[in-house]
Enzyme design. Structure first.
Site, PDB file in Angstrom:
ATOM      1  N   THR A 123       0.197   0.876 -22.565  1.00 12.60           N
ATOM      2  CA  THR A 123       0.524  -0.549 -23.029  1.00 12.60           C
ATOM      3  C   THR A 123      -0.330  -1.694 -22.594  1.00 12.60           C
ATOM      4  O   THR A 123      -0.820  -1.620 -21.477  1.00 12.60           O
ATOM      5  CB  THR A 123       2.079  -0.529 -22.991  1.00 12.60           C
ATOM      6  OG1 THR A 123       2.144  -2.042 -23.142  1.00 12.60           O
ATOM      7  CG2 THR A 123       2.459  -0.558 -21.403  1.00 12.60           C
ATOM      8  N   ASP A 124      -0.368  -2.942 -23.316  1.00 12.36           N
ATOM      9  CA  ASP A 124      -1.053  -3.887 -22.888  1.00 12.36           C
ATOM     10  C   ASP A 124      -0.498  -4.436 -21.643  1.00 12.36           C
ATOM     11  O   ASP A 124      -0.962  -5.213 -21.021  1.00 12.36           O
ATOM     12  CB  ASP A 124      -0.984  -4.983 -23.990  1.00 12.36           C
ATOM     13  CG  ASP A 124       0.265  -5.544 -24.737  1.00 12.36           C
ATOM     14  OD1 ASP A 124       1.297  -4.927 -24.150  1.00 12.36           O
ATOM     15  OD2 ASP A 124       0.156  -6.126 -25.453  1.00 12.36           O
ATOM     16  N   GLU A 125       0.826  -4.089 -21.655  1.00 11.31           N
ATOM     17  CA  GLU A 125       1.588  -4.676 -20.222  1.00 11.31           C
ATOM     18  C   GLU A 125       1.206  -4.392 -19.087  1.00 11.31           C
ATOM     19  O   GLU A 125       1.567  -5.284 -18.012  1.00 11.31           O
ATOM     20  CB  GLU A 125       3.301  -4.441 -20.442  1.00 11.31           C
ATOM     21  CG  GLU A 125       3.745  -4.966 -21.701  1.00 11.31           C
ATOM     22  CD  GLU A 125       5.100  -5.316 -21.769  1.00 11.31           C
ATOM     23  OE1 GLU A 125       5.769  -5.394 -20.604  1.00 11.31           O
ATOM     24  OE2 GLU A 125       5.864  -5.214 -23.008  1.00 11.31           O
ATOM     25  N   TYR A 149       9.246  -1.779 -15.748  1.00 15.09           N
ATOM     26  CA  TYR A 149       8.521  -1.155 -16.838  1.00 15.09           C
ATOM     27  C   TYR A 149       6.892  -0.904 -16.700  1.00 15.09           C
ATOM     28  O   TYR A 149       6.560  -0.102 -16.627  1.00 15.09           O
ATOM     29  CB  TYR A 149       9.087  -1.493 -18.251  1.00 15.09           C
ATOM     30  CG  TYR A 149       8.018  -1.160 -19.364  1.00 15.09           C
ATOM     31  CD1 TYR A 149       8.268   0.140 -19.773  1.00 15.09           C
ATOM     32  CD2 TYR A 149       7.395  -1.901 -20.046  1.00 15.09           C
ATOM     33  CE1 TYR A 149       7.321   0.593 -20.863  1.00 15.09           C
ATOM     34  CE2 TYR A 149       6.456  -1.675 -20.964  1.00 15.09           C
ATOM     35  CZ  TYR A 149       6.538  -0.170 -21.537  1.00 15.09           C
ATOM     36  OH  TYR A 149       5.927   0.325 -22.494  1.00 15.09           O
ATOM     37  N   LYS A 153       4.542   2.369 -16.189  1.00 17.43           N
ATOM     38  CA  LYS A 153       3.217   2.549 -16.907  1.00 17.43           C
ATOM     39  C   LYS A 153       2.183   2.471 -16.353  1.00 17.43           C
ATOM     40  O   LYS A 153       1.245   3.658 -16.795  1.00 17.43           O
ATOM     41  CB  LYS A 153       3.450   1.788 -18.278  1.00 17.43           C
ATOM     42  CG  LYS A 153       4.528   1.817 -19.232  1.00 17.43           C
ATOM     43  CD  LYS A 153       4.689   3.215 -19.756  1.00 17.43           C
ATOM     44  CE  LYS A 153       3.687   3.460 -20.894  1.00 17.43           C
ATOM     45  NZ  LYS A 153       3.900   4.684 -21.575  1.00 17.43           N
TER      46      LYS A 153
END
Ligand code: NAD
Ligand code: TDX
Length: 337
Positions: A123-125, A149, A153
């Site tokens: 993910t971009d996060e 979260y 990741k």
């Protein structure tokens, strides 16, 4: 070709399976999913049974993963994760065990079985938050996750990287921006606002509503993952993004207008702790090297999405009421805890 998909009863996994089987009729998908609250077998209705083998199992359990790989698969596409930032702020345990340890269990099982290709869906996060005028994230930017979260990741991305470096583990990582589309669990921003707008309920906008996200239709994400699965270079990372940066307030107003609901349903509420201000992805590498470009623009994609929720009221009402959990019992005769 036979591939193992993890987390295929969730939002993106189920859309990926649906799209992949329609585009590749010879494909067989083994779908390993624990059916947590986010997994929903109704997401898979209509998928041709001859090409889709569902196995209820947990990526944290070696025997479940070995059983799903069976005599071997041509590739693994790894979606299974705990994915909701707000839940990770309340309790991070499952994020760590599934996202981090579960990924390591998969790596080890894939290595034992000699699986030749592994796509890790990230993910971009993991990159953290961008200043308002900073350039969009590229693959070489440092990982600076800000929520439990995104930290989990990022940890899983590091495990994949380490396995490639140490064991030449044949993996590729994708990092995508915010997805929207059919079958998204209505705790996430877009389906929550769409379904609340359709029923005239308040839509809770966090903080000042000026946080920026980059939106991509889930079908374009599925196509990107397929391109990386087929042609991505092992050991590489590919950003996926929709060139569609918007503030949450802009997205909210767009949704309410499409749903024919008054904008007064938007209710400012307390901000998410540690709320990342802005994400934006630079997908040049994916576009240049693998020839991928998004097919949906945001205006068409969100209009189609609002229409989908309008015509699939049974689906989201069953999710919101909790009745979707009974479906498993009817299909398989067991109870979901
Ligand atoms: P989701 O929450 O809708 O679905 C997750 C699925 O994983 C569910 O079916 C759930 O039952 C399953 N699962 C959870 N724990 C499991 C376990 N221990 N064993 C087996 N299955 C388990 O998630 P999503 O939005 O479809 O996201 C899929 C992947 O894409 C995730 O890895 C997420 O980090 C990534 N991603 C999501 C977005 C987004 O906007 N939603 C954007 C970029 C990347
Ligand atoms: O009720 C809400 N009100 C609100 O203002 C919710 C649920 C969210 N928000 C805001 C928070 C975010 O700025 O909307 C934005 C989007 O929120 P989410 O849908 O929770 O997504 P986000 O936190 O951006 O993370 C998503 O994109 C990246 C997915 O949930 C992740 O799994 C993915 O990795």
């Amino acid at each position: 070709m036979r591939i193992l998909v993890t987390g295929g009863a969730g939002f993106i996994g189920s859309n990926f399976i649906r799209w992949a089987l329609s585009d590749h009729p010879q494909l067989t998908v083994v779908n390993l999913d624990a059916l947590t609250y986010a997994g929903n077998l109704q997401n898979l209705e209509g998928i041709p049974a001859a090409h889709h083998v569902f196995m209820r199992g947990d990526i944290r359990r070696r025997e479940d993963v070995d059983g799903a790989i069976g005599d071997g698969v041509d590739a693994i596409v790894h979606f299974a994760a705990e994915t909701h930032v707000d839940r990770s702020i309340l309790a991070a345990d499952d994020f760590l065990t599934t996202n981090v340890l579960g990924t390591q269990v998969l790596i080890e099982a894939a290595r034992r079985a000699g699986v030749p290709r592994f796509v890790h869906v990230s993910t971009d996060e993991v990159y953290g938050s961008l200043a308002p005028d900073a350039p969009a994230f590229t693959e070489t930017d440092p990982l600076e996750p800000n929520s439990p979260y995104s930290a989990s990741k990022a940890a899983s991305d590091h495990l994949i990287r380490a396995a490639f470096h140490t064991f030449q583990f044949p993996a590729v990582i994708t990092r995508c921006s915010n997805n929207y589309g059919p079958y998204q669990f209505p705790e996430k921003f877009v389906p929550l606002f769409v379904t609340n707008a359709l029923t005239g309920e308040p839509c809770p906008l966090y903080g000042d509503g000026e946080n920026v996200r980059d939106w991509l239709h889930v079908e374009d994400h599925a196509r990107a993952i397929w391109a990386v699965l087929e042609r991505g270079q092992l050991g590489e990372v590919y950003n996926v993004g929709g060139h569609a940066e918007m503030t949450n307030r802009q997205v909210a107003e767009h949704i309410l207008d499409l749903a024919g609901a008054p904008r007064s349903l938007i209710r400012p509420v307390a901000d998410r702790p540690g709320h990342d201000r802005r994400y934006a992805m630079n997908p040049d590498k994916l576009e240049r090297e693998l020839g991928w470009t998004p097919k949906w623009n945001f205006a068409d994609g969100i209009a189609a999405t609002v229409s989908w929720y309008r015509t699939h009221e049974d689906w989201w009402r069953a999710v919101k009421s909790g009745a979707y959990r009974d479906y498993y019992e009817r299909q398989y005769g067991g109870r979901l805890s």
